[in-house]
Design an enzyme around this catalytic site. Structure first.
Site, mmCIF file in Angstrom:
data_model
loop_
_atom_site.group_PDB
_atom_site.id
_atom_site.type_symbol
_atom_site.label_atom_id
_atom_site.label_comp_id
_atom_site.label_asym_id
_atom_site.label_seq_id
_atom_site.Cartn_x
_atom_site.Cartn_y
_atom_site.Cartn_z
ATOM 1 C CG ASP A 28 -8.206 22.979 10.580
ATOM 2 O OD1 ASP A 28 -7.178 23.213 11.212
ATOM 3 O OD2 ASP A 28 -9.084 22.176 10.969
ATOM 4 C CD GLU A 205 -2.226 18.219 12.777
ATOM 5 O OE1 GLU A 205 -2.582 17.043 12.980
ATOM 6 O OE2 GLU A 205 -2.689 19.191 13.402
#
Length: 427
Positions: A28, A205
């Protein structure tokens, strides 16, 4: 009639094999460049780890934002998670704001927090992280969203917004006060930004906003993030005329209805690319994301950086990942036509379509109606649709060469991603 694919390719990078030394485990990733020239990447992990680099290839650990695995305020309410997830980093009003997620896998009891610092270099006398606490939270059976995966950005008019969300009813937005890093209003107006209402589960997401040439782009990740070699995580993109949308894919479908254009999916030995950020550096645009390397699965999700190229119609295409042999300073090459002779493997939207042999006089062996034409750092390739299983009769629109003499990438007129890789050269 069969569709004829015309493909124009734009400057590209050399394909190369990443050495284990270049592989940094960081999921991420959110990236920013400091005034001192260093790039800082924040990622998922205990205490919120931060790495730095000068070239986006050689990374070194810089620090963690927190001394503890998770901030004290979030431990008990979030059922004692052991790490921080999915951060973002942004500079507003002269300060750096590190946004972060606290949750457990699959839980909707989640929160986004924020910490502030005047510097990113740990050696600076101004360097000290101040945790400002919670920005937004979510509750099972109460919230329509999941409060993770923040992305915060500030526009030229001074207004700032946060996009966030994962699964449930999709991605949301709220206006942020650039002076505090928190929502502008006590009872903020939360707006939907993207969703997958017809997908079960509604797997969307990791929103990321990027503005270019008065066009607003929204990058998102589809599917599940963490299945190693079996992962089908991928990056999608949409664009809009306004920062809050509505964002649409190439076919015009709204991202609120599940639309979006494919940007990056499983290819070669890379699996599950996703949760990206975008940065401008060295006069180019770069896509920073995590992925699994099937040759190094023990490293889990690793950070990867790719150049982004832009079609004439304003849609991005991802190039080959940076490495020691493909540095960010690499310039366009101008191969001779002879350098392009050989066998090229074609994929469309990362699905293999066969091997095509480029030979003399712009011909493609065994396919009398197919041809290629090279000029400088560009190439056009013309292939009847029957050869690739395509049914459309439309002519190709915008098309590129990623010149490394061994890898080329572009989009056809339908927006599908076309990649040519020289057989025996690229992994």
């Amino acid at each position: 009639m069969f569709r004829k694919l015309t493909i124009l390719f734009f400057a590209a990078a050399l394909c190369s094999i990443c050495s284990a030394k270049e592989i940094i485990s960081l999921a991420d990733p959110a990236i920013i460049q400091d005034d001192d020239g260093w790039f800082y990447a924040f990622g998922t992990g205990r205490g919120l780890p931060v790495y730095k680099t000068k070239d986006m290839v050689d990374w070194q650990k810089a620090d963690t934002v927190f001394d503890a695995p998770v901030p004290e305020w979030a431990k008990k309410p979030m059922n004692n998670p052991n790490a921080i997830w999915a951060p973002d980093i942004v500079k507003m009003a002269g300060d750096y704001y590190a946004y972060y997620s606290v949750s457990k896998f699959g839980s909707q009891r989640s929160a986004i927090g924020v910490a502030r610092n005047k510097a990113l270099n740990p050696d600076s006398p101004d360097y000290e992280w101040e945790d400002l606490g919670m920005v937004v939270e979510s509750f099972p059976d109460k919230s329509s969203f999941n409060a993770i995966d923040p992305c915060v950005f500030q526009l030229e008019n001074g207004k700032a917004y946060m996009f966030w969300g994962s699964f449930w009813s999709g991605l949301k937005s709220v206006e942020i006060n650039p002076e505090t890093g928190k929502p502008l209003n006590q009872n903020p107006d939360i707006q939907p930004i993207a969703a997958r209402p017809n997908s079960h589960p509604p797997a969307i997401e990791a929103p990321y906003y990027y503005g270019k040439d008065n066009i607003h782009y929204l990058f998102v990740s589809y599917n599940s993030c963490c299945d190693q070699a079996e992962s089908i995580y991928k990056i999608m993109v949409g664009r809009a005329g306004k920062p809050l949308g509505p964002y649409r894919g190439l076919d015009g479908e709204k991202m609120l209805d599940g639309g979006g254009a494919l940007l990056l999916s499983n290819n070669d030995n890379w699996r599950g690319p996703g949760h990206n950020s975008v940065i401008e550096a060295k006069g180019k645009t770069w896509l920073v994301h995590h992925t699994y390397d099937t040759f190094n699965l023990h490293r889990r999700r690793i950070i990867q950086v790719r150049p982004l190229y832009w079609t004439s119609s304003g849609w991005p295409v991802a190039g080959e990942p940076l490495s020691k042999t493909n540095p960010m300073t690499a310039e366009k090459t101008n191969p001779s036509s002879r350098d392009l002779f050989g066998s090229w493997r074609l994929s469309i939207d990362y699905s293999e379509k066969g091997i095509f042999d480029f030979v003399r006089d712009g011909k493609i062996a065994s396919h009398p109606k197919a041809w290629w034409k090279h000029s400088g750092s560009r190439i056009k390739v013309y292939i009847p649709g029957k050869l690739t299983g395509q049914n459309s009769e439309a002519e190709a629109e915008t098309l590129f060469i990623e010149p490394s003499e061994s890898c080329m990438v572009g989009r056809n007129q339908n927006g599908e991603i076309l990649r040519f890789k020289k057989v025996g050269v690229c992994r």
